[in-house]
Design a protein around this motif. Structure first.
Motif, short mmCIF file in Angstrom:
data_model
loop_
_atom_site.label_atom_id
_atom_site.label_comp_id
_atom_site.label_asym_id
_atom_site.label_seq_id
_atom_site.Cartn_x
_atom_site.Cartn_y
_atom_site.Cartn_z
N THR B 96 -3.41 -23.70 -18.01
CA THR B 96 -2.05 -24.01 -18.42
C THR B 96 -1.07 -22.98 -17.86
O THR B 96 0.00 -23.32 -17.35
CB THR B 96 -1.96 -24.03 -19.96
OG1 THR B 96 -2.99 -24.88 -20.44
CG2 THR B 96 -0.61 -24.54 -20.42
N MET B 97 -1.46 -21.70 -17.96
CA MET B 97 -0.59 -20.64 -17.45
C MET B 97 -0.37 -20.80 -15.94
O MET B 97 0.75 -20.78 -15.46
CB MET B 97 -1.22 -19.26 -17.70
CG MET B 97 -1.19 -18.79 -19.13
SD MET B 97 0.47 -18.54 -19.75
CE MET B 97 1.04 -17.23 -18.66
N LEU B 99 -0.72 -23.40 -13.95
CA LEU B 99 -0.06 -24.61 -13.48
C LEU B 99 1.31 -24.81 -14.11
O LEU B 99 2.28 -25.09 -13.41
CB LEU B 99 -0.94 -25.83 -13.76
CG LEU B 99 -2.33 -25.77 -13.11
CD1 LEU B 99 -3.15 -26.98 -13.47
CD2 LEU B 99 -2.17 -25.63 -11.59
N SER B 100 1.41 -24.65 -15.43
CA SER B 100 2.66 -25.01 -16.11
C SER B 100 3.62 -23.85 -16.25
O SER B 100 4.82 -24.06 -16.37
CB SER B 100 2.36 -25.59 -17.49
OG SER B 100 1.43 -26.63 -17.37
N VAL B 101 3.13 -22.63 -16.27
CA VAL B 101 4.03 -21.49 -16.42
C VAL B 101 4.36 -20.88 -15.05
O VAL B 101 5.52 -20.68 -14.70
CB VAL B 101 3.44 -20.43 -17.36
CG1 VAL B 101 4.37 -19.22 -17.47
CG2 VAL B 101 3.19 -21.03 -18.75
N HIS B 103 3.55 -22.35 -12.18
CA HIS B 103 3.74 -23.44 -11.22
C HIS B 103 3.07 -23.17 -9.89
O HIS B 103 3.68 -23.32 -8.83
CB HIS B 103 5.24 -23.71 -11.02
CG HIS B 103 5.92 -24.08 -12.29
ND1 HIS B 103 5.67 -25.25 -12.96
CD2 HIS B 103 6.82 -23.41 -13.05
CE1 HIS B 103 6.39 -25.29 -14.07
NE2 HIS B 103 7.09 -24.17 -14.16
N HIS B 105 0.66 -23.72 -6.72
CA HIS B 105 0.12 -24.84 -5.97
C HIS B 105 -0.71 -24.27 -4.82
O HIS B 105 -0.71 -23.06 -4.58
CB HIS B 105 1.23 -25.74 -5.44
CG HIS B 105 2.30 -24.97 -4.74
ND1 HIS B 105 2.20 -24.60 -3.43
CD2 HIS B 105 3.47 -24.46 -5.21
CE1 HIS B 105 3.26 -23.91 -3.09
NE2 HIS B 105 4.05 -23.79 -4.15
N SER B 120 -1.75 -14.54 -15.85
CA SER B 120 -2.59 -15.45 -16.63
C SER B 120 -3.77 -14.71 -17.25
O SER B 120 -4.17 -15.00 -18.38
CB SER B 120 -3.13 -16.57 -15.73
OG SER B 120 -2.08 -17.19 -15.06
N TRP B 169 -5.83 -30.94 -27.82
CA TRP B 169 -4.82 -30.34 -26.94
C TRP B 169 -4.80 -31.00 -25.56
O TRP B 169 -3.75 -31.39 -25.06
CB TRP B 169 -5.09 -28.84 -26.84
CG TRP B 169 -4.13 -28.06 -26.00
CD1 TRP B 169 -2.82 -28.38 -25.72
CD2 TRP B 169 -4.39 -26.84 -25.33
NE1 TRP B 169 -2.25 -27.43 -24.93
CE2 TRP B 169 -3.18 -26.45 -24.67
CE3 TRP B 169 -5.51 -26.00 -25.22
CZ2 TRP B 169 -3.09 -25.29 -23.90
CZ3 TRP B 169 -5.40 -24.85 -24.47
CH2 TRP B 169 -4.20 -24.49 -23.81
N LYS B 170 -6.00 -31.10 -24.95
CA LYS B 170 -6.06 -31.55 -23.55
C LYS B 170 -6.74 -32.91 -23.38
O LYS B 170 -6.85 -33.39 -22.26
CB LYS B 170 -6.84 -30.52 -22.71
CG LYS B 170 -6.17 -29.16 -22.62
CD LYS B 170 -5.00 -29.19 -21.66
CE LYS B 170 -4.43 -27.79 -21.48
NZ LYS B 170 -3.21 -27.80 -20.66
N THR B 175 -9.54 -30.86 -17.34
CA THR B 175 -8.28 -30.31 -16.88
C THR B 175 -8.57 -29.71 -15.50
O THR B 175 -9.43 -28.85 -15.37
CB THR B 175 -7.78 -29.20 -17.82
OG1 THR B 175 -7.56 -29.79 -19.11
CG2 THR B 175 -6.50 -28.58 -17.32
#
Ligand SMILES: Nc1ncnc2c1ncn2[C@@H]1O[C@H](COP(=O)(O)OP(=O)(O)O)[C@@H](O)[C@H]1O
Ligand SMILES: [Mg+2]
Lengths: 242, 353
Positions: B96-97, B99-101, B103, B105, B120, B169-170, B175
């Protein structure tokens, strides 16, 4: 009464249990500054439980314990050590996989005065030269007598105000017993008050100022050590006279 | 009387029988294993070493998780069955950290990658450390005086709860973390290739392991941990706050699991609610193999299992293959428990290692 030294430790009506078994049925004892006080009594009388009540490992359900005027009845064991009570417990309870030096270091855990800690360790080694020879040996591999010295040394490393010793002569050869009692007197002379639990009532009463005789969780007798040593009942029961 | 004497004789006979046969069988098995490894090596040395690198990488990851089992066992004599699931949640936090925090790639710059990994890592370590200590506080500490089976059961219960949290959660699916680590060769010599993503795994795990060893050996808190592990009452009598020390041990174990979670997410790229069960089983076996309660033992056990797994799944000549990995790990666990319960590095002491 003004000549009496100040109160150090005071137990009032202490009742302590193991689960539902009552081991102490209202114990009241006191230790004054500079004293050697001994607890004697048969196996199972409650001597070790009294020490476990004081050190916080087995809190009383009733009664109070105060140290230097402060109520410590329900304090955690580690804060009681900080207040100045250290001990050599029944069965020694050394850290078996630590060396002698490491065990002594653990005794000084709550202190931060490194220089003084090193000095104290040298003092312990002077007191017990046998330990100095075995600095790096794992405590669990030493003989009973050596372990006893290490346990007493470890308690001294805390620089306690009150030193509690639970059967320090247990299972030791006579020569070691003598050495241990000499040490007790010496440590006391240097200003540490002592609460001494002993099976060896004769020796204990010889070095102590005052004594208590425990019987099945109560105080049966309390007196000056000399008077107790003369008491016919004590002589008969604990000094093996007929 | 006669039956009694008879039983005694047959018992004695059985003991002498097993005392010859078992070492013989064990020696034979080890000899076969070595022969198998040697033949594989001779048939393709470069390939063998490459497979070995995979084992080393997996082993390093397992060590992070195995140390958590061993730290907690050492201090409470409790097998923390929820530990694998804390690791799994560490993986999900990390994913989550990343990818979502942050970002991240696949074509992020090296600087962004390093910053995101370090960020992370810190979050996963903190979150898992706190989570693990909270588990101890609510599920194990109230049972401190209870029979040993009680906290064991709440540990299994915690494991289920954490898996359900992960599903909530997921969801039940994986994931996915896109492959963020560079996969190019660090070096390529004589057909042996060592790739960056494997080196990065070791670059994260090795300092953490060394830091842990230094910490437990040298610091005041580490000494408190060792003392509490050896005799809890005596530790209290030295002025050690035993409850705080136990909480601290769980924080440390959780932080290691969090590190493991991040490494897993980065290296394997997908993680879901039951990942902790599989990895936890392997890591627990590693801890028992090395000698539960023994820190170097956990690392040794983890590396051995990492090699065993990679050789089993990767070697070409008569390897059982990945379908057999779990069975092999379980068999190792059973064999150790039966023949050397104190593990490879554990001591045979009356009071346990
Ligand atoms: N861990 C324990 N669990 C239950 N009962 C105990 C325990 N320890 C001591 N007792 C009981 O408490 C009483 C006092 O024991 P203890 O304080 O050890 O006596 P002493 O030190 O004078 O020999 C005894 O009756 C003993 O059986
Ligand atoms: Mg006793």
């Amino acid at each position: 009464m003004s000549a009496q030294p100040a109160m150090l430790l005071e137990l009032k009506g202490v009742e302590t249990y193991y689960g539902s078994i009552q081991a102490l049925k209202g114990i009241s004892i006191e230790v004054r500054e500079g004293e050697i006080v001994t607890l004697i009594g048969a196996n199972g009388a409650g001597k070790s439980t009294t020490l476990r009540s004081i050190n916080g490992l087995n809190h009383p359900r009733k009664g109070t314990i105060s140290f230097q005027g402060r109520d410590i009845t329900h304090d955690a064991p580690h804060s009681i050590v900080k207040r100045g009570i250290a001990q050599s417990p029944e069965g020694r309870k050394l850290f078996p996989r630590m060396s002698v030096t490491e065990n002594l270091e653990m005794g000084a855990f709550q202190r931060s005065d490194r220089g003084a800690i090193r000095e104290d360790m040298e003092r312990v080694f002077t007191l017990f030269p046998r330990l100095a020879e075995r600095r790096t040996q794992k405590a669990g591999t030493m003989s009973g007598g050596e372990q006893q010295m290490c346990a007493i040394g470890r308690a001294l490393m805390a620089r306690p105000t009150l030193l509690m010793l639970d059967e320090p002569s247990m299972g030791l050869a006579p020569i070691f017993v003598e050495r241990i009692f000499e040490t007790i007197v010496e440590v006391n002379k240097q200003g540490t008050s002592i609460l001494l639990v002993e099976q060896n009532a004769l020796m204990a009463l010889h070095v102590a100022n005052r004594g208590y005789v425990l019987e099945t969780g109560t105080v049966a007798l309390a007196d000056d050590a000399k008077a107790l040593a003369q008491n016919p009942q004590v002589r008969k029961t604990y000094l093996g006279e007929i | 009387m006669a039956t009694h004497a008879h039983t005694e004789v047959s018992l004695r006979r059985r003991r002498s029988y097993s005392s010859y046969v078992m070492p013989a069988v064990a020696t034979l098995l080890v000899a076969l294993l070595i022969a198998w490894l040697v033949v594989n090596f001779v048939k393709g040395p470069a390939y063998f070493v490459t497979i070995g690198f995979i084992g080393l990488t997996n082993g390093a990851l397992y060590a992070l998780v195995a140390l958590g089992y061993t730290l907690v066992y050492g201090i409470l004599e409790l097998i923390n069955f929820a530990h694998g699931d804390v690791f799994m949640l560490g993986g999900l936090f990390s994913a989550t950290m990343l990818l979502s925090v942050f970002h991240l790639h696949a074509h992020a710059s090296t600087l962004a990658l390093v910053a995101a990994i370090v960020g992370s890592l810190l979050v996963a370590m903190a979150a898992c450390g706190i989570l693990n200590a909270a588990i101890e506080r609510v599920a194990y500490r109230p049972l401190r005086g209870a029979p040993r089976v009680a906290p064991l059961i709440t540990a299994i219960g915690m494991s289920f709860i954490l898996e359900d949290v992960a599903i909530g959660w997921k969801g039940p699916g994986y994931t996915a973390v896109p492959s963020l680590l560079p996969t190019g060769p660090v070096f390529s010599v004589a057909g042996i290739t060592y790739t960056w993503e494997k080196l990065i795994v070791v670059m994260i795990t090795a300092p953490v392991l060394l830091l842990l060893v230094w910490f437990v050996k040298q610091t005041r808190q580490g000494k408190a941990m060792r003392a509490t592990a050896q005799d809890r009452d005596a530790a209290a009598m030295m002025g050690i706050d035993v409850n705080r020390t136990i909480s601290f041990t769980f924080i440390l174990a959780g932080a290691l699991a969090g590190t493991g979670g991040l490494v897993y997410a980065l290296y394997f790229g997908q993680i879901r609610y039951d990942t902790g069960y599989q990895i936890g089983l392997i890591a627990f076996t590693a801890a028992v193999l090395g000698g539960i309660g023994n820190l170097p033992g956990a690392v040794l056990g983890a590396l051995l299992i990492g090699f065993i797994q990679s050789f089993n799944e990767g070697l070409l000549w008569h390897a059982p293959g990945s379908d057999w990995t779990e069975s092999i790990v379980f068999s190792i666990l059973i064999l150790i428990l039966v023949f050397r319960p104190e593990g490879l590095l554990g001591e045979r002491t009356p009071e346990g290692a």
